[in-house]
Design an enzyme around this catalytic site. Structure first.
Site, PDB file in Angstrom:
ATOM      1  CB  SER A 582      -1.000   0.101   1.009  1.00 20.58           C
ATOM      2  OG  SER A 582      -1.272   1.509   1.156  1.00 20.58           O
ATOM      3  CE1 TYR A 595      -4.361  -2.072   5.073  1.00 20.10           C
ATOM      4  CE2 TYR A 595      -3.978   0.354   4.707  1.00 20.10           C
ATOM      5  CZ  TYR A 595      -4.466  -1.351   4.128  1.00 20.10           C
ATOM      6  OH  TYR A 595      -4.538  -1.175   2.656  1.00 20.10           O
TER       7      TYR A 595
END
Length: 705
Positions: A582, A595
């Site tokens: 990501s 996250y």
């Protein structure tokens, strides 16, 4: 019209009078209907094997005068799925006139080019080498099939005598000869010498039967094959035990599958020394009966008799000298089996050298196609899954032939020179050269975690489009079923397997890897895509949420990678691991401690594995998406609300917000991530590892520095 169906015990009578009547006397339509019925019963013919024909009268498109036309299955294709586009339509009188141009058996290959000058329907399929075999027989409908029961008689040591005795002279006999123009003339001569016969047996090859209508031909074909099968069935075990009796016992079914799954990647790697191979495994009863028998050592080296069998399975199988219950976990297994493969390659090279002609094509891959593991089962390896599966089916047919021939007489195989002349036939080589270039991922197997939907499904679809076999998996079995069904409709059942997979559960991972090994032979590409997203401020973030993020994203990536690396090391052919990370692994933002830090751990784990696995030829790279909204589970579980809250906007405004903050002002789709993954595995980046590719539309804060 229907006969007494009770007399058919070894074949399936599938003719439907109502369905045939709907074709309204269309002879070509009835030919296709009959062909599909015959091809639906693998006891009658092999996949892609055999051919059928009909002769009709049609107006000549140039003169309008009625002219005889023969419709016959064209080159390639399969009877079970035959359509009109798979037929060749030729002027019958022109085919007959070619006899005046025939210069003898030494030059008969040149006749194939002349078939094109006999084409009636310009849209029809290219004529096959078997065209004259149908042309020189006068019957309106003809079936040429390769039934196991008939070939067992045709391949028996005294097949001609057995044929005469069984059918009382109503079936003719033509000794083995390679298909071609001369064989067509021999069929005509056989019929002339034996008027009134209902069919012809071709030595070591197959069966010709016929009728004045599609139905009569179909019924005649079934009756002849039924008689062959009943004769063999009644002879089994009377002369001697089947295959000389049982030499060893099979492992129990569950242990056979465990052993096969453990061994398949090793065998696949050894078989892939020249080109990537896909595997297939079967432990069906007829295979086990053969590989566990006393006659295995005598019959297996003889090879097959029918040319169709031989072309698919090679000159002979490799029989493993390995106990059924051997410990297959040892790291030295590849090296222990390598001498057997070297010996097979040397045998094949010797066969090529002793049989080659001055104009023979270059020697092809010397690795075995069929590998027999007594007590466990049969493996087959080929350039794609369908070819590997069909090779296994053909060898199972060859086993049936050996079984039947040994029951009534003694089995005989094609002489090696004849086999070579079939395998390295210039016409066969020309057919191979006309095949389309393989897609970039042909011969490779991909496991994309979380491929039941979203980004994972897009990646798996891209890989399948580019030729890969894919293992669809997910924690959600409904998503698996939906995606696997879609993929099978798009790419065919051979390209797709499915298995539930929870990346945090070792047993689940093991089952998925065993499924890949049993179905395809192993894994070449792993995409660690499965994940969850939780957006919380530090104050609101729970320990349970933190653990879930790290378990699925970091521990899950590690656990699946570890299992796949073990498989890749068995194969010894390298591989690719791609981690879907990501932009959050680089960019620090609000409400993202859990996250974002887990993604950063994924990114660094990618670099660590790249450094460790380079000597194994395993490349490890990462793709960093951002804001992939379409069809993504990332927006479930409150993530969208959390990110909207962090940015002070509504959930509905998120897509536009994400697009506007990029340099390209673009929305990122799952297909964009799939394309980035393909960049790494498609062949042009084979010397790249330890890299990360951003697919975020251009987020300056995510630039690597």
């Amino acid at each position: 019209m229907s006969p007494n169906l009770n007399r058919f015990k070894h074949v399936s009578y599938l003719w439907d009078d109502a369905e045939a009547a709907r074709l309204g006397g269309d002879e070509v339509g009835l030919l296709i209907y009959r062909s599909n019925l015959l091809g639906a019963d693998l006891r009658l013919t092999n996949y892609g094997g055999g051919n059928t024909s009909c002769k009709v009268t049609a107006p000549d498109p140039l003169t309008g005068e009625p002219t005889p036309v023969m419709w016959v299955k064209g080159s390639g294709g399969d009877l079970g799925t035959l359509k009109k586009s798979g037929l060749a339509a030729l002027y019958l009188n022109r085919l007959h006139s070619l006899e005046s141009r025939y210069r003898g058996i030494e030059q008969e290959d040149e006749m194939v080019g002349l078939f094109n000058h006999c084409i009636f329907d310009l849209d029809s399929k290219a004529p096959s080498i078997d065209t004259p075999l149908h042309a020189f027989l006068p019957f309106r409908h003809i079936d040429h099939l390769h039934p196991d029961a008939a070939i067992a008689i045709a391949a028996a040591e005294d097949g001609e005598r057995l044929t005469k005795e069984l059918f009382g002279g109503t079936i003719g006999w033509v000794p083995w000869q390679r298909p071609g123009f001369d064989l067509g003339l021999q069929l005509r001569a056989c019929l002339a010498a034996n008027p009134g016969i209902r069919g012809i047996m071709l030595g070591s090859h197959g069966l010709f039967t016929w009728g004045d209508s599609a139905y009569e031909s179909y019924l005649n074909t079934l009756e002849v094959i039924e008689a062959c099968a009943a004769y063999i069935e009644g002879s089994l075990g009377k002369r001697r035990p089947v295959f000389g009796g049982q030499k060893l016992n099979s492992l129990p079914s569950d242990l056979r599958l465990k052993q096969a799954a453990a061994l398949a990647p090793v065998l696949r790697g050894l078989c892939s020394s020249a080109q990537p191979m896909i595997g297939h495994f079967t432990d069906e009863a007829r295979v086990l009966e053969f590989i566990n028998s006393n006659d295995l050592g005598r019959l297996a080296p003889m090879g097959t008799s029918c040319p169709d069998h031989f072309l698919r399975t090679k000159i002979s199988p490799l029989v493993l000298d390995l106990p059924a219950d051997a410990d297959l976990s040892r790291e030295t297994l590849h090296e222990e089996l390598l001498p057997a493969f070297k010996a097979y390659r040397e045998m094949y090279a010797g066969y090529y050298a002793s049989c080659r002609h001055d104009n023979s094509p270059a020697m092809r891959d010397a690795n075995p196609v069929i590998i027999l593991y007594p007590g466990v089962g049969m493996f087959s390896f080929a350039k794609d899954k369908q070819t590997a599966r069909v090779a296994a089916e053909f060898y199972a047919n060859a086993i049936n032939v050996m079984r039947g021939a040994e029951a009534i007489s003694a089995y005989t195989a094609l002489p090696r020179q004849e086999a070579f002349d079939i395998e390295y036939w210039l016409l066969e080589e020309a057919k191979l050269q006309r095949l389309p270039r393989p897609k970039p991922l042909t011969g490779r197997v991909a496991l994309v975690t979380g491929s039941g939907g979203g980004i994972g499904r897009a990646i798996a679809r891209k890989f399948a489009e580019e030729g890969a076999c894919v293992l669809i998996n997910d924690i959600d079995e409904e998503r698996i079923a939906e995606t696997a069904g879609l993929f099978r409709s798009l790419f065919g059942a051979d390209a797709v397997a499915a298995s539930p997979l929870n990346v945090t559960d070792q047993a689940s991972i093991d089952v998925a890897l065993e499924t890949a090994a049993l179905t395809f032979g192993g894994v070449d590409i792993l995409v660690n895509n499965a994940g969850i997203s939780i957006s919380r401020s530090v104050a609101e973030h729970t320990i349970e949420e933190w653990d879930r993020l790290y378990d699925i994203l970091v521990k899950g990536q590690f656990m699946v990678s570890k299992a796949v690396v073990a498989c890749m090391r068995k194969q010894q052919t390298g591989g690719d691991i791609l981690n879907i990370v990501s932009k959050n692994a680089i960019v620090a933002g609000p409400n993202n401690a859990g996250y974002g830090s887990a993604k950063a751990a994924q990114a660094h784990l990618s670099r660590l594995l790249a450094a460790e696995l380079g000597p194994d030829g395993i490349r490890v790279n990462a793709v960093n998406p951002d804001a992939v909204i379409a069809d993504s589970n990332i927006w479930a579980g409150g993530w969208a609300e959390g990110r909207a809250k962090a940015y002070g906007i509504s959930v509905e405004e998120l897509p536009a917000y994400y697009a506007k903050r990029t340099l390209l002002n673009k929305t990122i789709l799952p297909e964009d991530i799939a394309n980035a993954c393909f960049v790494f595995v498609g062949g042009l980046m084979s010397k790249s590892t330890g890299n990360a590719l951003n697919v975020d539309g251009g987020v300056a804060m995510a630039f690597t520095r």
